[in-house]
Design an enzyme around this catalytic site. Sequence first.
Site, PDB file in Angstrom:
ATOM      1  N   GLY A   1       0.824  -1.212   0.000  1.00  0.00           N
ATOM      2  CA  GLY A   1       0.000   0.000   0.000  1.00  0.00           C
ATOM      3  C   GLY A   1       0.855   1.258   0.000  1.00  0.00           C
TER       4      GLY A   1
ATOM      5  N   ASP B   1      -8.833  -2.515  -1.235  1.00  0.00           N
ATOM      6  CA  ASP B   1      -9.689  -1.331  -1.112  1.00  0.00           C
ATOM      7  C   ASP B   1      -9.798  -0.517  -2.396  1.00  0.00           C
ATOM      8  OD1 ASP B   1      -9.825  -2.026   1.556  1.00  0.00           O
ATOM      9  OD2 ASP B   1      -8.085  -0.818   2.066  1.00  0.00           O
TER      10      ASP B   1
ATOM     11  N   MET C   1     -15.656  -3.730   3.415  1.00  0.00           N
ATOM     12  CA  MET C   1     -14.370  -3.069   3.685  1.00  0.00           C
ATOM     13  C   MET C   1     -14.108  -1.940   2.690  1.00  0.00           C
ATOM     14  SD  MET C   1     -11.707  -6.043   4.658  1.00  0.00           S
ATOM     15  CE  MET C   1     -11.517  -6.589   6.335  1.00  0.00           C
TER      16      MET C   1
ATOM     17  N   ASN D   1     -15.836 -11.031 -29.007  1.00  0.00           N
ATOM     18  CA  ASN D   1     -15.375 -10.904 -30.393  1.00  0.00           C
ATOM     19  C   ASN D   1     -16.098  -9.797 -31.156  1.00  0.00           C
ATOM     20  OD1 ASN D   1     -17.849 -12.194 -30.399  1.00  0.00           O
ATOM     21  ND2 ASN D   1     -17.383 -13.499 -32.122  1.00  0.00           N
TER      22      ASN D   1
ATOM     23  N   HIS E   1     -20.153 -26.155 -22.412  1.00  0.00           N
ATOM     24  CA  HIS E   1     -21.097 -25.097 -22.047  1.00  0.00           C
ATOM     25  C   HIS E   1     -21.002 -24.586 -20.628  1.00  0.00           C
ATOM     26  CE1 HIS E   1     -22.686 -25.964 -25.955  1.00  0.00           C
ATOM     27  NE2 HIS E   1     -23.267 -24.791 -25.876  1.00  0.00           N
TER      28      HIS E   1
END
Length: 743
Positions: free
Chosen positions: A105, A153, A195, A523, A651
């Site tokens: 971070g 975050d 959060m 596509n 599928h």
Amino acid sequence: MAKRLGVLTSGGDAPGMNAAVRAVVRAAINRGAEVFAIYEGYQGMIDGGPRIRPMSWEDVGGILHRGGTIIGTARCDAFRTREGRRTAAQNLLNHGIDALVVIGGDGSLTGADTLRQEWTELVGELVQTGGVSPQVAEEHAYLSIAGLVGSIDNDMYGTDMTIGADTALHRITDAVDALTSTAASHQRAFVVEVMGRRCGYLAVMSAIATGAEWVLVPESPPDLDDWEDHMVSVMREGQRMGRRDNIVIVAEGAQDRHGKPITCGYVRDVLEERLGEDVRITVLGHVQRGGSPSAYDRILSTIMGVEAVDSALTAGPTDEPVLIGIQDNKLIRQPLMYCVAKTREINEALAVCDFERAMELRGRGYRNAFRIMRTLVRALPHPPKEGQRRLRIAIVNAGGAAPGMNAAVRVAVRLTLDKGHIPLGVIRGFRGLISGHLEEYRWESVSGWAPQGGSILGTSRKVPDGRDLYAVARTLEEHKIDALLIIGGWAGYEAAYQLVKARDTFPSFSIPIVCVPATINNNVPAAEFSIGADTALNNITEVVDKIKQSAVASSRVFVVEVMGRYCGYLALMSDLATGAERVYLHEEGVCLKDLEQDIAMLRDGFTHGKRLGLMIRNEYANPLYTTQFLAALFEEEGGDLFDVRISVLGHLQQGGDPQPFDRILATRMATRAVEYIEQSLIGDEAAPDGLPAAAGLGQVSGELRVTPLEDIMRMSDDKVQRPKQQWWMSLRPVTRMMSFRTG
Ligand code: ATP
């Protein structure tokens, strides 16, 4: 001597960090550098010894799918001191490391920059105390740094997405979907805390994805002092329309416009008192940061990791450290400390209730998402305004079913009603337009549609031609249709084009026709992403993870066939997300020379201890070198080294509940489509040639663009039904780099 680069993860963990570490290690090796993992963040840098370890290609095998970070992360107070950083410099130089990729971070990135700025002085002191020889000091005169943001975050300035945010959104969406079904059964309200610290990204996006009733975020508090009354009245109206569940999403940093925190407990009390509902609170907590990373997080981390290595290995002594980010679907490098400073500016703006500034700094994507969310929660059926033309808008699904189609239809129906118009659902795609099977939709017709996969309206691949066109024209006339909204894939675009070409013959086709791309194949031209593709990609990724696990104990090669028709998007992206050895694309073709090389690569790998080979083949990669053919070839040539299995995913790729990205994309595009239709009939957006518009919507470079249908057809390679230019082909070198060691 080869350049030596260190990689560390620091601060809170985030899913996708492992994918980033893997990419950094492999890219560095491929670039001819030596790479070291620094375990447990800055603590490991200060501890040194076994906490700084050389990494090989194989050390980062099998980690792509794992949450958290295998090299550990920590918060380390000692690194905040100059003395601590001097020890860290000593330990780095003990290994000859003078380039770092830091994944963390803003705190972690600041720490890295401080170390870089002090480097010359610290090394000078180490020379004086004898910790480092003058020659080593001279060889490592400066430290170069590249930063990647690991944070669920999504709170960093300079990148549209941080590593882990998409996965967190998956966790939240799954949880809220589950709550919605129990809430509806008991006619109950749920207040859900998500959060995000001081950033409302997860709250807004999950609210859009789940169709929540209300959302409260830090950056844009309710603009009324009696916001509670407003929230309750909107929810009461929803109940009146037949809604059985009420979900309010509260970001953990939510506040009112005076900066007073809005807690879940307070929202519950308000709803219980004023709405008279039975209300429960759910705080989602740490499950949001856990678990296997989504396909997007794996891909994002991989491409950003490669970019970080390139930046860190080539930076000169005066180059500023960079933050690698993604903006408008493109990788970008920005000055690291500028981004950190801007991120802090957002927090400062929030602290003094300067919400306008905070929203401005959060960026266009967030602002737009918030605007859409606000429109949707306030949308209700309205009669037309005095003198307003009341449009009848037909909504049709076309092509194969794509997860997210229902979310798009739901939003289109609700916004059409909100604007005082009449939505009509066309049943079973263009077959329904031919047979005249349309129904007027009401508000409640689409209740609960957002999370559902498939196409509830029904879809078909039928493209009308010849006599069908008469039938379509008759339906449009009989139902007095003013505009057609087609949500679908290639077949939908072709159908739209047939109508446009026949406008001279059939006046009823001279209405606005808007196509929204929805196909798992991704596509469709003039759209970087189509609705459904992200869900299909995650479906493939999940199954391939399982296939890989099943093969742990055996020496096996899998040839996995994925959908996409002639478009290799799903194949290439699933290669990146699953760490396959090889991907076969129709775009590149398959030739014998490549296959020979692949066999040699597999034989070499399995001779040296490899236990699993994964080859992903696009279903139409080559008409003769079929999946069966490839498997037979590898089986024969593999001899006793490995056996081969085929997995044709079929599928299942098209099924399942839509992932949050597809729902959000569907929401954005359907909103824009309704706006566009309204503007082109009532407002000022008529086509330049005076004809009503026929256009396709698509996200391009971060914006939703409207492209005339004629242009879309020119951008298409009709024979193979895909765009002539496909942006994602630029990721091809990264897939090669991740699977072959060349350094
Ligand atoms: P997260 O967003 O998860 O909190 P972060 O990187 O912002 O991640 P921090 O706790 O702020 O988390 O920082 C992680 C570590 O980085 C700290 O424990 C410390 O070792 C180092 N660090 C943070 N800020 C500084 C600083 N100003 N100078 C030196 N080191 C720092």
